[in-house]
Design a protein around this motif. Structure first.
Motif, short mmCIF file in Angstrom:
data_model
loop_
_atom_site.label_atom_id
_atom_site.label_comp_id
_atom_site.label_asym_id
_atom_site.label_seq_id
_atom_site.Cartn_x
_atom_site.Cartn_y
_atom_site.Cartn_z
N TYR A 66 -2.53 -3.37 -4.91
CA TYR A 66 -2.39 -2.12 -4.18
C TYR A 66 -1.88 -1.15 -5.21
CZ TYR A 66 2.66 -3.21 -5.19
OH TYR A 66 3.91 -3.70 -5.76
N SER A 67 -1.87 0.09 -4.63
CA SER A 67 -1.37 1.29 -5.53
C SER A 67 -0.22 2.04 -4.97
CB SER A 67 -2.57 2.07 -5.94
OG SER A 67 -2.30 3.03 -6.80
N LEU A 68 0.10 3.21 -5.34
CA LEU A 68 1.20 3.79 -4.84
C LEU A 68 0.84 4.51 -3.48
CD1 LEU A 68 2.15 5.79 -8.19
CD2 LEU A 68 2.68 3.21 -7.37
N ALA A 69 1.95 4.47 -2.41
CA ALA A 69 1.67 4.89 -1.16
C ALA A 69 2.95 5.88 -1.04
CB ALA A 69 1.79 3.79 -0.13
N TYR A 72 7.70 2.50 -10.48
CA TYR A 72 7.14 2.89 -9.37
C TYR A 72 8.19 2.64 -8.09
CZ TYR A 72 5.83 -2.05 -9.31
OH TYR A 72 5.70 -3.38 -9.30
N ARG A 111 6.44 8.24 -3.12
CA ARG A 111 6.70 8.68 -4.32
C ARG A 111 7.84 7.83 -4.88
NH1 ARG A 111 6.81 13.06 -7.63
NH2 ARG A 111 8.62 13.46 -8.55
N SER A 128 0.76 7.92 -11.15
CA SER A 128 0.17 8.37 -10.17
C SER A 128 -0.87 7.08 -9.58
CB SER A 128 -0.71 9.43 -10.22
OG SER A 128 -1.85 9.16 -11.50
N GLY A 129 -1.14 7.20 -8.34
CA GLY A 129 -1.85 5.98 -7.89
C GLY A 129 -3.32 6.21 -8.56
N CYS A 163 0.67 -3.97 -8.68
CA CYS A 163 0.47 -2.72 -8.45
C CYS A 163 -0.28 -2.11 -9.42
CB CYS A 163 1.90 -2.09 -8.52
SG CYS A 163 1.81 -0.16 -8.30
N LEU A 180 -4.92 0.65 -0.68
CA LEU A 180 -4.41 2.00 -1.40
C LEU A 180 -3.74 2.89 -0.73
CD1 LEU A 180 -8.13 3.24 -2.83
CD2 LEU A 180 -6.10 2.88 -4.12
N LEU A 198 -1.64 1.39 -11.16
CA LEU A 198 -1.10 2.84 -11.53
C LEU A 198 -1.76 3.45 -12.66
CD1 LEU A 198 0.98 2.83 -13.69
CD2 LEU A 198 2.51 2.07 -11.71
#
Length: 286
Positions: free
Chosen positions: A246-249, A48, A251, A261-262, A206, A286, A208
């Motif tokens: 947290y996740s993907l904010a 990521y 790209r 992907s988040g 993270c 998020l 995902l």
């Protein structure tokens, strides 16, 4: 002049080699970033990662004079200049929340890490930033068994610094797939315990979805169970501040960008509740 936001983490936005401003989701305001890895080199390759042209390696030798000059100039601009107006920060964001040693690779891979910590804390101390603000080291933790890194963390602790220790998986398969790291779970466990004994330490994780890898990542039951077991082993031997999920904010710039992907709010909150039931403090972004 571009407006700063949580989606703009451009290391070159302010025109410095080592210093960059960020609006941080986790800090909730202005974070002054310090980038030792100006060569875009890291000893891990997380799927990521948003670093362009990432290569495997260590940070180059620091130009300590330049680092000192840039940090002094930037702090002066923020505290006494027109920084906030130029970058269009909302009034509630016009406060320094943290000094974050992070950047484009693993910061603890830099030569003379302890010397760098000493310089940063000295310059920041002379600037007299209004309290409260926080020193943060964002690290994958893979080098915390090294003597110079441990000495740097001891000094960091004298200034109430925090370590944000990356832990995206508690399985060897997960770590190899998500982080492209050969560091074993056993080694990472020992390094995490060492970190908690040297400095205030949060785990940052993270979450995902990985389309091509069934069972990989913390959306799977097996990975969540292994993670909970590892965290419990840490807590049996040391004091952990909590977990930042947290996740993907933004790209990814890695080859896996199209297959990751988040996670959904339901996915991340479900895991957060599992962690909280074990007595942990958990934050969610998020």
């Amino acid at each position: 002049m571009s407006k700063l936001s949580v989606k703009n983490h451009d290391r070159d936005v302010a025109g410095y080699q080592y210093i960059y401003p960020v609006i941080s989701r986790r800090s909730g305001g202005l974070s002054i970033g310090i980038n030792f890895n100006t060569n875009n080199a890291c000893n891990w390759r997380c799927v990521y990662c948003q670093v362009p042209d990432l290569t495997i390696g260590a940070a180059p030798e620091l130009d300590f004079d330049l680092l000192e000059t840039e940090l002094e100039d930037f702090l002066r601009d923020v505290l006494q200049g027109s920084f906030y107006e130029r970058y269009q920060l909302e009034p509630e964001m016009r406060v320094i929340k943290d000094i974050a040693i992070s950047g484009n690779g693993e910061p603890t891979s830099v030569k003379d890490f302890t010397k760098a910590i000493a310089l940063i804390t000295r310059v920041v101390g002379q600037a007299k930033i209004a309290e409260p603000f926080q020193y943060v080291l964002i690290t994958n933790g893979s080098l915390l068994h090294k003597q110079d890194v441990q000495a740097g963390l001891k000094l960091f602790n004298e200034f109430n610094g925090q370590v944000w220790f990356k832990l995206d998986s508690a399985s060897d398969v997960g770590r190899e797939t998500i982080n492209h790291s050969s560091v074993s779970v056993k080694r990472q466990l020992e390094n995490l315990i060492s970190s908690t004994k040297l400095c205030f330490t949060w785990v940052q994780t993270c979450m995902l979805n990985y389309a091509d890898k069934e069972g990989v990542g913390l959306v799977s039951e097996g990975e969540q169970t292994a993670y909970l077991e590892l965290i419990e082993k840490v807590r049996q031997r040391a004091s952990l501040q909590g977990v930042m999920l947290y996740s993907l904010a933004r790209r990814s710039l890695q080859p896996e960008a199209s297959v990751i992907s988040g996670v959904t709010a339901e996915q991340i909150n479900h895991f957060a509740e599992r962690l909280r039931k074990s007595g942990l403090i958990v934050s969610v972004s998020l």
